[in-house]
Design a protein around this motif. Structure first.
Motif, mmCIF file in Angstrom:
data_model
loop_
_atom_site.group_PDB
_atom_site.id
_atom_site.type_symbol
_atom_site.label_atom_id
_atom_site.label_comp_id
_atom_site.label_asym_id
_atom_site.label_seq_id
_atom_site.Cartn_x
_atom_site.Cartn_y
_atom_site.Cartn_z
ATOM 1 N N ASN A 40 11.858 -12.188 -1.754
ATOM 2 C CA ASN A 40 10.505 -12.503 -1.292
ATOM 3 C C ASN A 40 10.243 -13.995 -1.086
ATOM 4 N N ASP A 136 4.791 -7.063 -7.218
ATOM 5 C CA ASP A 136 4.091 -6.171 -6.306
ATOM 6 C C ASP A 136 5.078 -5.045 -5.979
ATOM 7 N N MET A 137 4.734 -3.820 -6.415
ATOM 8 C CA MET A 137 5.670 -2.691 -6.262
ATOM 9 C C MET A 137 6.166 -2.543 -4.824
ATOM 10 N N LYS A 138 5.270 -2.873 -3.857
ATOM 11 C CA LYS A 138 5.664 -2.706 -2.451
ATOM 12 C C LYS A 138 6.768 -3.688 -2.056
ATOM 13 N N LYS A 139 6.878 -4.781 -2.812
ATOM 14 C CA LYS A 139 7.858 -5.816 -2.452
ATOM 15 C C LYS A 139 9.150 -5.726 -3.266
ATOM 16 N N SER A 141 12.725 -4.417 -3.748
ATOM 17 C CA SER A 141 13.803 -3.832 -2.933
ATOM 18 C C SER A 141 14.595 -2.834 -3.768
ATOM 19 N N LYS A 174 7.911 4.526 -9.778
ATOM 20 C CA LYS A 174 7.887 3.625 -8.620
ATOM 21 C C LYS A 174 9.304 3.142 -8.287
ATOM 22 N N SER A 177 11.287 5.743 -6.560
ATOM 23 C CA SER A 177 10.854 5.934 -5.165
ATOM 24 C C SER A 177 11.577 5.001 -4.202
ATOM 25 N N LYS A 178 12.306 4.009 -4.733
ATOM 26 C CA LYS A 178 13.072 3.098 -3.860
ATOM 27 C C LYS A 178 14.413 3.692 -3.457
#
Ligand code: 5GP
Ligand code: MN
Length: 314
Positions: A40, A136-139, A141, A174, A177-178
């Motif tokens: 990031n 941030d979970m969305k970030k 990898s 979470k 989910s990756k």
């Protein structure tokens, strides 16, 4: 919370340090942090400093870049993960101490607090869980998720120890989910044992003795036993977990010889003995249910002192 990333944004060189004899949670939290920052903030230079890690951990992204020897470089920022005190940075202590800014992210009850930014949650399952709170979970990898998931698996005994909370499971969900291979991570890094490790475990279990009316089990691995099996301290991994599940036992103790008159002790408890205070008393540290320390003297002398402390809590 995101004072961490405010600091990271202001810095261009960042070092990450863990603790001596790095375990799964230490490696996972170091590489989780490394991958998150690298992914990031690609303009930052991030270096991870750890003692050599076991081969089974080397599938994680970033392991090839881990530095095993200290440097004199003064980093803009040094981040300590899973480490309860600065002595346990070992040969990398100066890298942390000399950095212009320092951060401590941890979950050890025995942590007294250090660093310009200090965040320690003794109720968290693992350093990886605490580290994840900053992200941030969305970030995150897939390689970052693999490292964090592995650390949580190791420090929770595969999501089993009492510190495994609703939040732990939320984070684990979470991470899964990756698209990470959870079975591979659990089997290859947690359950798989080397042949000598099995033999050493067998020997430690055979030699184990019960104390204090069967509430305590203890065993010892001497230098001679290590030599007999061609085993090293890495092969002691998992033995304490076999001792601790003995029926009737509240406290498990494993001592292994590290020098002529020196033993390293691991302690585990099941439900009410606080082994952290015992380890702190002997100059070590850890958690309520899992802790350790080193003590000078013979195994028998040291065990007597430990049993004395345990009996006060039984
Ligand atoms: P283990 O028994 O698996 O080596 O360690 C269990 C826990 O106790 C870990 O969280 C570890 O950080 C802590 N611990 C083990 N040995 C020591 C030690 O010598 N000093 C300190 N401060 N903590 C230790
Ligand atoms: Mn840990």
């Amino acid at each position: 919370m995101n004072r961490l990333f405010e600091m990271i944004e202001r810095c261009s060189t960042i070092s990450i340090v863990g603790h001596i004899r790095p375990d799964g949670d230490c490696i996972g939290s170091s590489l989780g942090m490394y991958n998150y920052i690298s992914d990031n903030y690609p303009d930052k230079r991030v270096d991870v400093f750890l003692e050599p890690i076991m081969d089974k951990f080397k599938f994680l992204k970033g392991t090839d870049d881990i530095k095993n020897t200290p440097t004199d470089e003064v980093y803009d920022l040094s981040i300590s993960v899973d480490c309860s005190d600065t002595d346990r940075h070992g040969e990398f202590a100066d890298i942390f101490k000399n950095a212009k800014n320092t951060v401590c992210i941890d979950h050890h009850r025995s942590n007294q607090g250090f660093g310009n930014l200090y965040y320690c949650d003794p109720d968290a399952s693992s350093a990886c869980e605490v580290v994840s709170r900053f992200f941030d979970m969305k970030k995150i990898s897939k390689p970052c998720a693999e490292a964090l998931y592995m650390g949580i698996i190791h420090d929770t005994g595969v999501l089993k120890y009492s510190a495994t909370s609703e939040e732990t499971m939320y984070i684990v969900g979470k991470l899964i989910s990756k698209g990470i291979d959870t079975q591979f991570i659990i089997d290859e890094t947690f359950y798989k044992v080397r042949y000598v490790q099995n033999k050493l475990t067998g020997r430690a279990l055979l030699d184990s003795k019960l104390y204090l009316g069967g509430k305590v089990i203890a065993s010892c691995i001497s230098k001679e036993i290590f030599e007999e099996f061609g085993a090293t301290k890495d092969d002691t991994d998992g033995i304490i977990d076999k001792l601790r599940v003995t029926e009737g036992v509240e406290v498990a103790i494993l001592g292994y010889q590290t020098d002529d008159n020196m033993f390293k002790f691991s302690m585990r408890s099941i439900s009410y003995v606080d082994v952290s205070v015992i380890s702190v008393h002997f100059g070590g540290g850890g958690h309520i249910r899992a802790s350790g320390f080193s003590m000078e003297g013979t195994y028998e002398e040291s065990l007597e002192k430990i049993l004395d402390m345990v009996s006060q809590q039984l």
